[in-house]
Design a protein around this motif. Structure first.
Motif, short mmCIF file in Angstrom:
data_model
loop_
_atom_site.label_atom_id
_atom_site.label_comp_id
_atom_site.label_asym_id
_atom_site.label_seq_id
_atom_site.Cartn_x
_atom_site.Cartn_y
_atom_site.Cartn_z
N GLY A 53 11.15 24.77 47.72
CA GLY A 53 10.89 23.88 48.86
C GLY A 53 11.33 24.43 50.19
O GLY A 53 11.16 23.77 51.21
N GLY B 238 10.05 19.66 43.60
CA GLY B 238 10.88 19.79 44.78
C GLY B 238 12.09 18.88 44.80
O GLY B 238 12.84 18.79 43.83
N ARG B 239 12.27 18.18 45.91
CA ARG B 239 13.48 17.39 46.13
C ARG B 239 13.66 16.31 45.07
O ARG B 239 14.79 16.00 44.69
CB ARG B 239 13.42 16.76 47.52
CG ARG B 239 14.72 16.12 47.97
CD ARG B 239 15.79 17.17 48.18
NE ARG B 239 17.13 16.63 47.99
CZ ARG B 239 18.23 17.36 47.88
NH1 ARG B 239 18.15 18.68 47.92
NH2 ARG B 239 19.40 16.81 47.71
N GLY C 26 6.15 21.81 40.76
CA GLY C 26 6.63 21.83 42.13
C GLY C 26 7.15 20.50 42.61
O GLY C 26 6.81 20.04 43.71
N GLN D 110 14.47 24.82 42.62
CA GLN D 110 13.65 23.84 43.33
C GLN D 110 13.93 23.89 44.83
O GLN D 110 13.01 23.73 45.65
CB GLN D 110 13.92 22.43 42.79
CG GLN D 110 13.34 22.16 41.40
CD GLN D 110 11.83 21.98 41.43
OE1 GLN D 110 11.17 22.14 42.44
NE2 GLN D 110 11.27 21.65 40.28
N SER D 111 15.18 24.12 45.20
CA SER D 111 15.51 24.24 46.63
C SER D 111 14.83 25.46 47.23
O SER D 111 14.32 25.41 48.36
CB SER D 111 17.03 24.32 46.81
OG SER D 111 17.65 23.11 46.42
N HIS E 25 5.00 21.83 46.25
CA HIS E 25 5.90 22.49 47.21
C HIS E 25 5.87 23.99 46.92
O HIS E 25 6.25 24.41 45.84
CB HIS E 25 7.33 21.96 47.07
CG HIS E 25 7.44 20.50 47.36
ND1 HIS E 25 7.76 20.01 48.60
CD2 HIS E 25 7.27 19.42 46.57
CE1 HIS E 25 7.79 18.70 48.56
NE2 HIS E 25 7.49 18.31 47.34
N ARG F 103 1.03 23.60 42.71
CA ARG F 103 2.36 23.06 43.02
C ARG F 103 2.37 22.32 44.34
O ARG F 103 1.77 22.76 45.32
CB ARG F 103 3.40 24.20 43.04
CG ARG F 103 3.54 24.83 41.67
CD ARG F 103 4.58 25.91 41.64
NE ARG F 103 4.63 26.50 40.31
CZ ARG F 103 5.42 27.50 39.95
NH1 ARG F 103 6.25 28.02 40.84
NH2 ARG F 103 5.40 27.97 38.72
#
Length: 444
Positions: free
Chosen positions: A222, A188-189, A186, A218-219, A390, A388
């Motif tokens: 999140g 994320g960004r 996780g 991933q977007s 996110h 995770r």
């Protein structure tokens, strides 16, 4: 020239094909050069041209030596999709020439066999060859990172990928393994930013669309659904039916508007084509595309076709999964729960890799919530929520849907649940539970 071409191929560089062609042009009697070019382009060649190129490559390789001959024979088996024979051949090849990096280019045959025993043997082989290659060999570090990611050993995979990238920053295999590991963790960004930076250095990289797909996932994880849709539409071609449908089905499961959809007629044509049901995972991706379109009747037809198939993975695994998709798009989540729950660990036989197969668990979670079994859904996703960093996507999978009332207004079954980037359009809410088949109505 040879060294540059091999390095490009090992790293999945966008310069691979031009360099391989220049190598073959400068050394037309080099069997390995011609064999590698054939390996890279085999899917695009006619049977006649493929055979012609391999005959020449094998003849020239025999004149060069046993290792070269063995490599080209492996290419022959790989390009003819004789995956078990290719795997058996590679075992013998590595016994004679340990840690041969060119042979490592064909390691995918072990997972392509569709046999758990072959896959496990391939994993053990990678471990052995990586140890033989030593701690500074970036191609083998990269392949070991991929193996660990697929085994669910995400932190080991991340560390191995980092070591490979430190030694050779352009390793496409390591970048891909890192994307898998960071999906499990996780990231994320941070993962999106790494992938974008890595791709900027080689916009023509072999994996450019696939790594953009990882960034879209991933977007989604999140909660940046607008970015996921933008990336899918900008990076995925109309021919990327699998990645596009996997992105859109995740968005729909979480109650979000999808990115651009596939053409349902194209999906039907792909299913009807000679290779449409040749591989279970490919067929599963086409089923997802039908699910995104709420093509319930088509899904019922495909489920019956799979159930009548003599191949166990189609009959015992694909058929109930496709039938579950039909039940969900037909508004019967309880039936989908029963079908998917009964699969258990057999779901792994659908093929693909962990990141791709996870969507079956997503679908079960959504069906459980829609059937009113929130506790079971939470238990199913507990490890993901806990592990995770996110998990907005998982939160939404566990949230009850907003339903459209007969007068067209929305009524929530939870308090204060809203889409993160705007009110959920009615078409999305009804999209995957619309009966009667056919494409989902789209807002213009």
């Amino acid at each position: 020239m040879a060294e540059r071409a091999v390095e490009a191929m090992l790293s999945l560089s966008g310069r691979t094909l031009p360099l391989l062609r220049r190598w073959v042009a400068s050394a037309p009697d080099c069997g390995v050069a011609r064999g590698l070019l054939t390996l890279a382009t085999g899917d695009r060649l006619s049977d006649t041209v493929l055979k012609e190129q391999l005959v020449i490559a094998h003849r020239d390789a025999r004149a060069a030596g046993e290792r070269q001959t063995s490599l080209v024979y492996g290419v022959f088996l790989h390009t003819h999709r004789q995956y078990r024979l290719a795997a058996d051949h590679l075992v013998g090849h590595f016994a004679r020439w340990p840690a041969d990096e060119l042979a490592g280019l064909m390691l995918g045959v072990f997972s392509s066999c569709g046999d758990a025993a072959y896959r496990a043997h391939g994993d053990a082989l990678v471990e052995q060859q990586a140890a033989s290659a030593g701690p500074d060999n970036w191609p083998w570090l990269s392949w070991l990172a991929s193996t660990r990611a697929e085994q669910g050993r995400a932190r080991e995979a991340r560390d191995l990928a980092g070591r490979a990238l430190a030694r050779y920053p352009r390793s496409g295999v390591a970048a891909h393994a890192l994307a898998h590991a960071e999906h499990e963790l996780g990231a994320g960004r941070a993962s999106v930013e790494f992938l974008d930076g890595w791709l900027r250095a080689d916009p023509e990289a072999v994996q450019v669309r696939h790594l953009n797909w990882h960034a879209a996932l991933q977007s989604i994880a999140g909660g940046d659904f607008a970015e996921a849709r933008r990336r899918a539409d900008a990076a995925l071609a109309v021919t990327d039916v699998g990645m596009r449908s996997a992105t859109n089905w995740r968005l729909l499961l979480a109650g979000q508007a999808p990115a651009g959809l596939s053409d349902p007629d194209q999906v039907r044509e792909l299913l009807a084509a000679p290779g449409g049901t040749a591989e279970v995972f490919h067929t599963f991706n086409l089923a997802l595309a039908l699910a995104v379109e709420a093509a319930t009747d088509d899904l019922h037809t495909l489920a019956r076709r799979a159930a009548a198939d003599a191949r166990p993975d189609f009959r015992d695994v694909l058929a109930p999964v496709v039938q579950a998709l039909a039940e969900i798009t037909g508004g019967r989540p309880r039936a989908a729960v029963d079908l998917l729950s009964a699969l258990g660990e057999k779901a792994e036989r659908i093929g693909g890799v962990r990141v791709e197969r996870e969507i079956i668990q997503d679908t079960l979670a959504r069906a459980l919530v829609d059937a009113g079994e929130h506790v079971r859904a939470a238990d199913l996703l507990h490890h993901r929520i806990a592990d995770r960093r996110h998990h907005t996507y998982e939160d939404l999978l566990l949230a009850a849907r907003t339903q459209a009332t007969p007068d067209g207004h929305h009524r929530s079954r939870t308090t204060g649940q809203r889409e993160l980037d705007g009110e959920v359009p009615q078409v999305v809410l009804q999209g995957i539970v619309r009966k009667g088949g056919g494409a989902v109505d789209r807002e213009t």
